[in-house]
Design a protein around this motif. Structure first.
Motif, PDB file in Angstrom:
ATOM      1  N   THR A 103     -33.780  39.300 -28.814  1.00  0.00           N
ATOM      2  CA  THR A 103     -34.259  40.329 -30.326  1.00  0.00           C
ATOM      3  C   THR A 103     -34.376  39.496 -31.526  1.00  0.00           C
ATOM      4  OG1 THR A 103     -32.664  42.111 -30.296  1.00  0.00           O
ATOM      5  CG2 THR A 103     -33.339  41.297 -32.461  1.00  0.00           C
ATOM      6  N   LEU A 104     -33.861  38.071 -31.447  1.00  0.00           N
ATOM      7  CA  LEU A 104     -34.402  37.508 -32.904  1.00  0.00           C
ATOM      8  C   LEU A 104     -35.259  36.781 -32.746  1.00  0.00           C
ATOM      9  CD1 LEU A 104     -30.802  35.560 -33.251  1.00  0.00           C
ATOM     10  CD2 LEU A 104     -31.889  37.269 -34.784  1.00  0.00           C
ATOM     11  N   SER A 105     -35.374  36.817 -30.806  1.00  0.00           N
ATOM     12  CA  SER A 105     -37.365  35.735 -30.795  1.00  0.00           C
ATOM     13  C   SER A 105     -38.380  37.101 -30.845  1.00  0.00           C
ATOM     14  CB  SER A 105     -37.270  35.866 -29.642  1.00  0.00           C
ATOM     15  OG  SER A 105     -37.601  36.935 -28.324  1.00  0.00           O
ATOM     16  N   ALA A 106     -38.063  38.141 -31.092  1.00  0.00           N
ATOM     17  CA  ALA A 106     -39.235  39.564 -31.767  1.00  0.00           C
ATOM     18  C   ALA A 106     -39.335  39.922 -32.575  1.00  0.00           C
ATOM     19  CB  ALA A 106     -38.715  40.529 -30.529  1.00  0.00           C
ATOM     20  N   GLU A 107     -37.954  39.902 -33.492  1.00  0.00           N
ATOM     21  CA  GLU A 107     -37.989  41.214 -34.657  1.00  0.00           C
ATOM     22  C   GLU A 107     -38.536  40.010 -35.459  1.00  0.00           C
ATOM     23  OE1 GLU A 107     -34.808  43.404 -34.873  1.00  0.00           O
ATOM     24  OE2 GLU A 107     -35.231  44.097 -33.196  1.00  0.00           O
ATOM     25  N   PHE A 108     -38.812  40.525 -36.425  1.00  0.00           N
ATOM     26  CA  PHE A 108     -38.443  39.880 -37.919  1.00  0.00           C
ATOM     27  C   PHE A 108     -37.353  40.351 -39.107  1.00  0.00           C
ATOM     28  CE2 PHE A 108     -39.524  39.182 -42.685  1.00  0.00           C
ATOM     29  CZ  PHE A 108     -40.481  37.785 -42.526  1.00  0.00           C
ATOM     30  N   PRO A 109     -36.996  39.255 -39.974  1.00  0.00           N
ATOM     31  CA  PRO A 109     -37.190  37.798 -39.610  1.00  0.00           C
ATOM     32  C   PRO A 109     -36.682  37.752 -38.655  1.00  0.00           C
ATOM     33  CG  PRO A 109     -35.102  38.204 -41.127  1.00  0.00           C
ATOM     34  CD  PRO A 109     -35.209  39.391 -40.492  1.00  0.00           C
ATOM     35  N   ALA A 110     -37.223  37.074 -37.448  1.00  0.00           N
ATOM     36  CA  ALA A 110     -37.012  36.205 -36.330  1.00  0.00           C
ATOM     37  C   ALA A 110     -36.746  34.524 -36.786  1.00  0.00           C
ATOM     38  CB  ALA A 110     -38.296  35.950 -35.683  1.00  0.00           C
ATOM     39  N   LEU A 111     -35.903  34.374 -35.273  1.00  0.00           N
ATOM     40  CA  LEU A 111     -35.919  32.724 -35.141  1.00  0.00           C
ATOM     41  C   LEU A 111     -36.657  32.083 -34.321  1.00  0.00           C
ATOM     42  CD1 LEU A 111     -32.700  31.536 -35.960  1.00  0.00           C
ATOM     43  CD2 LEU A 111     -31.912  31.959 -33.565  1.00  0.00           C
ATOM     44  N   GLY A 112     -37.222  31.066 -35.170  1.00  0.00           N
ATOM     45  CA  GLY A 112     -38.125  30.427 -34.439  1.00  0.00           C
ATOM     46  C   GLY A 112     -37.711  29.846 -32.799  1.00  0.00           C
ATOM     47  N   PRO A 113     -38.614  29.790 -31.871  1.00  0.00           N
ATOM     48  CA  PRO A 113     -38.778  29.621 -31.316  1.00  0.00           C
ATOM     49  C   PRO A 113     -38.843  28.767 -30.682  1.00  0.00           C
ATOM     50  CG  PRO A 113     -41.390  30.542 -31.327  1.00  0.00           C
ATOM     51  CD  PRO A 113     -40.259  30.462 -32.840  1.00  0.00           C
ATOM     52  N   ALA A 114     -38.392  27.368 -30.994  1.00  0.00           N
ATOM     53  CA  ALA A 114     -38.236  25.972 -31.217  1.00  0.00           C
ATOM     54  C   ALA A 114     -36.704  26.386 -31.189  1.00  0.00           C
ATOM     55  CB  ALA A 114     -38.451  25.300 -31.685  1.00  0.00           C
ATOM     56  N   GLU A 115     -35.876  27.007 -32.263  1.00  0.00           N
ATOM     57  CA  GLU A 115     -34.653  26.800 -32.051  1.00  0.00           C
ATOM     58  C   GLU A 115     -34.400  27.706 -30.957  1.00  0.00           C
ATOM     59  OE1 GLU A 115     -31.164  27.802 -36.000  1.00  0.00           O
ATOM     60  OE2 GLU A 115     -33.581  28.074 -36.181  1.00  0.00           O
ATOM     61  N   ALA A 128     -29.221  27.125 -17.203  1.00  0.00           N
ATOM     62  CA  ALA A 128     -28.910  27.696 -15.528  1.00  0.00           C
ATOM     63  C   ALA A 128     -28.886  29.827 -15.614  1.00  0.00           C
ATOM     64  CB  ALA A 128     -27.040  27.638 -14.422  1.00  0.00           C
ATOM     65  N   ASN A 129     -28.947  30.214 -16.556  1.00  0.00           N
ATOM     66  CA  ASN A 129     -29.029  31.372 -16.792  1.00  0.00           C
ATOM     67  C   ASN A 129     -30.902  32.156 -16.363  1.00  0.00           C
ATOM     68  OD1 ASN A 129     -29.826  34.070 -17.991  1.00  0.00           O
ATOM     69  ND2 ASN A 129     -27.615  33.862 -18.250  1.00  0.00           N
ATOM     70  N   ALA A 130     -31.296  32.998 -15.651  1.00  0.00           N
ATOM     71  CA  ALA A 130     -32.239  33.009 -15.387  1.00  0.00           C
ATOM     72  C   ALA A 130     -33.305  33.750 -16.401  1.00  0.00           C
ATOM     73  CB  ALA A 130     -32.296  34.130 -13.927  1.00  0.00           C
ATOM     74  N   ARG A 131     -32.287  34.454 -16.993  1.00  0.00           N
ATOM     75  CA  ARG A 131     -32.918  35.026 -18.247  1.00  0.00           C
ATOM     76  C   ARG A 131     -33.294  34.528 -19.638  1.00  0.00           C
ATOM     77  NH1 ARG A 131     -29.311  39.995 -21.093  1.00  0.00           N
ATOM     78  NH2 ARG A 131     -30.877  40.234 -22.288  1.00  0.00           N
ATOM     79  N   TYR A 132     -32.455  33.178 -19.635  1.00  0.00           N
ATOM     80  CA  TYR A 132     -32.729  32.323 -20.810  1.00  0.00           C
ATOM     81  C   TYR A 132     -33.751  31.952 -20.534  1.00  0.00           C
ATOM     82  CZ  TYR A 132     -32.393  28.607 -24.155  1.00  0.00           C
ATOM     83  OH  TYR A 132     -32.559  27.812 -24.628  1.00  0.00           O
ATOM     84  N   VAL A 133     -34.531  31.218 -18.948  1.00  0.00           N
ATOM     85  CA  VAL A 133     -35.271  30.049 -18.211  1.00  0.00           C
ATOM     86  C   VAL A 133     -35.806  31.238 -18.488  1.00  0.00           C
ATOM     87  CG1 VAL A 133     -35.450  29.458 -16.204  1.00  0.00           C
ATOM     88  CG2 VAL A 133     -33.674  28.932 -17.007  1.00  0.00           C
ATOM     89  N   ALA A 134     -36.795  32.032 -17.969  1.00  0.00           N
ATOM     90  CA  ALA A 134     -37.443  33.822 -18.731  1.00  0.00           C
ATOM     91  C   ALA A 134     -37.875  33.334 -19.780  1.00  0.00           C
ATOM     92  CB  ALA A 134     -37.807  34.807 -18.037  1.00  0.00           C
ATOM     93  N   LEU A 135     -36.666  33.490 -21.216  1.00  0.00           N
ATOM     94  CA  LEU A 135     -37.014  33.403 -22.737  1.00  0.00           C
ATOM     95  C   LEU A 135     -37.525  32.013 -22.561  1.00  0.00           C
ATOM     96  CD1 LEU A 135     -37.165  35.415 -24.627  1.00  0.00           C
ATOM     97  CD2 LEU A 135     -34.930  33.936 -24.994  1.00  0.00           C
ATOM     98  N   GLN A 136     -37.096  31.292 -23.155  1.00  0.00           N
ATOM     99  CA  GLN A 136     -37.399  30.140 -22.442  1.00  0.00           C
ATOM    100  C   GLN A 136     -39.082  30.005 -22.246  1.00  0.00           C
ATOM    101  OE1 GLN A 136     -35.102  26.507 -20.343  1.00  0.00           O
ATOM    102  NE2 GLN A 136     -34.576  25.665 -22.137  1.00  0.00           N
ATOM    103  N   ALA A 137     -39.158  29.786 -20.955  1.00  0.00           N
ATOM    104  CA  ALA A 137     -41.112  29.704 -20.632  1.00  0.00           C
ATOM    105  C   ALA A 137     -41.784  30.620 -21.228  1.00  0.00           C
ATOM    106  CB  ALA A 137     -41.107  30.666 -18.816  1.00  0.00           C
ATOM    107  N   ARG A 138     -41.191  31.556 -22.116  1.00  0.00           N
ATOM    108  CA  ARG A 138     -42.299  32.220 -22.752  1.00  0.00           C
ATOM    109  C   ARG A 138     -42.209  31.703 -23.996  1.00  0.00           C
ATOM    110  NH1 ARG A 138     -41.506  36.535 -26.647  1.00  0.00           N
ATOM    111  NH2 ARG A 138     -39.355  36.909 -26.097  1.00  0.00           N
ATOM    112  N   LEU A 139     -41.540  31.059 -24.899  1.00  0.00           N
ATOM    113  CA  LEU A 139     -40.955  31.322 -26.061  1.00  0.00           C
ATOM    114  C   LEU A 139     -42.185  29.283 -26.556  1.00  0.00           C
ATOM    115  CD1 LEU A 139     -37.805  31.986 -27.378  1.00  0.00           C
ATOM    116  CD2 LEU A 139     -39.880  33.008 -27.934  1.00  0.00           C
TER     117      LEU A 139
END
Length: 155
Positions: A103-115, A128-139
């Motif tokens: 949510t924080l990566s997609a809505e405004f105000p958003a958390l910066g992707p690097a954070e 080691a979380n697959a969802r986090y790894v995918a989010l990390q790759a996208r960001l």
């Protein structure tokens, strides 16, 4: 104490983090509750409880804190969600943490992707979380794209 506690967790120093947590809880207990500080007192309390090692209770209190945060999506809510995501990540409630981070990566105000992807308070417990790894790759891809656009505009 809060920042020191996070450093102790990052360094795997559970006993030192627990001591920080006890000091945080003593501080919170000494504060007068108001309608304006209720959510932050709860979140700080959840952090203290997390540092002492009571993960389920930390998650419960962080959920209560998010519920107590003003509901308009502004920077106060953003900060509350960011703090809750940290607590959830370290407490083993990874799906809850990722729900907030997505949510924080997609809505405004958003958390910066690097954070989201480079802050060790997220990247270490969620590595080691697959969802986090995918989010990390996208960001990270988004960061590279934005950097390329910036470089292109400079020249």
């Amino acid at each position: 104490e809060e920042l020191r506690g996070w450093v102790h967790l990052l360094n795997g120093e559970a006993a030192a983090a627990a001591e920080d947590g006890r000091r945080i809880l003593a501080f919170v207990a000494a504060q007068t509750a108001t309608e304006h500080n209720a959510w932050h007192r709860l979140m700080l309390g959840a952090t203290g409880v997390l540092f002492t090692g009571d993960r389920p209770r930390a998650v419960a209190i962080a959920l209560e804190a998010v519920d107590a945060t003003p509901q308009q999506f502004d920077f106060v809510r953003l900060y509350s969600m960011q703090l809750a995501a940290r607590i959830f990540a370290w407490a083993g409630a990874e799906d809850r943490a990722l729900d907030l981070l997505e949510t924080l990566s997609a809505e405004f105000p958003a958390l910066g992707p690097a954070e989201i992807v480079r802050d060790p308070l997220f990247s270490k417990p969620l590595a080691a979380n697959a969802r986090y790894v995918a989010l990390q790759a996208r960001l990270e891809s988004e960061i590279r794209r934005n950097r390329a656009l910036f470089d292109e505009q400079r020249h």
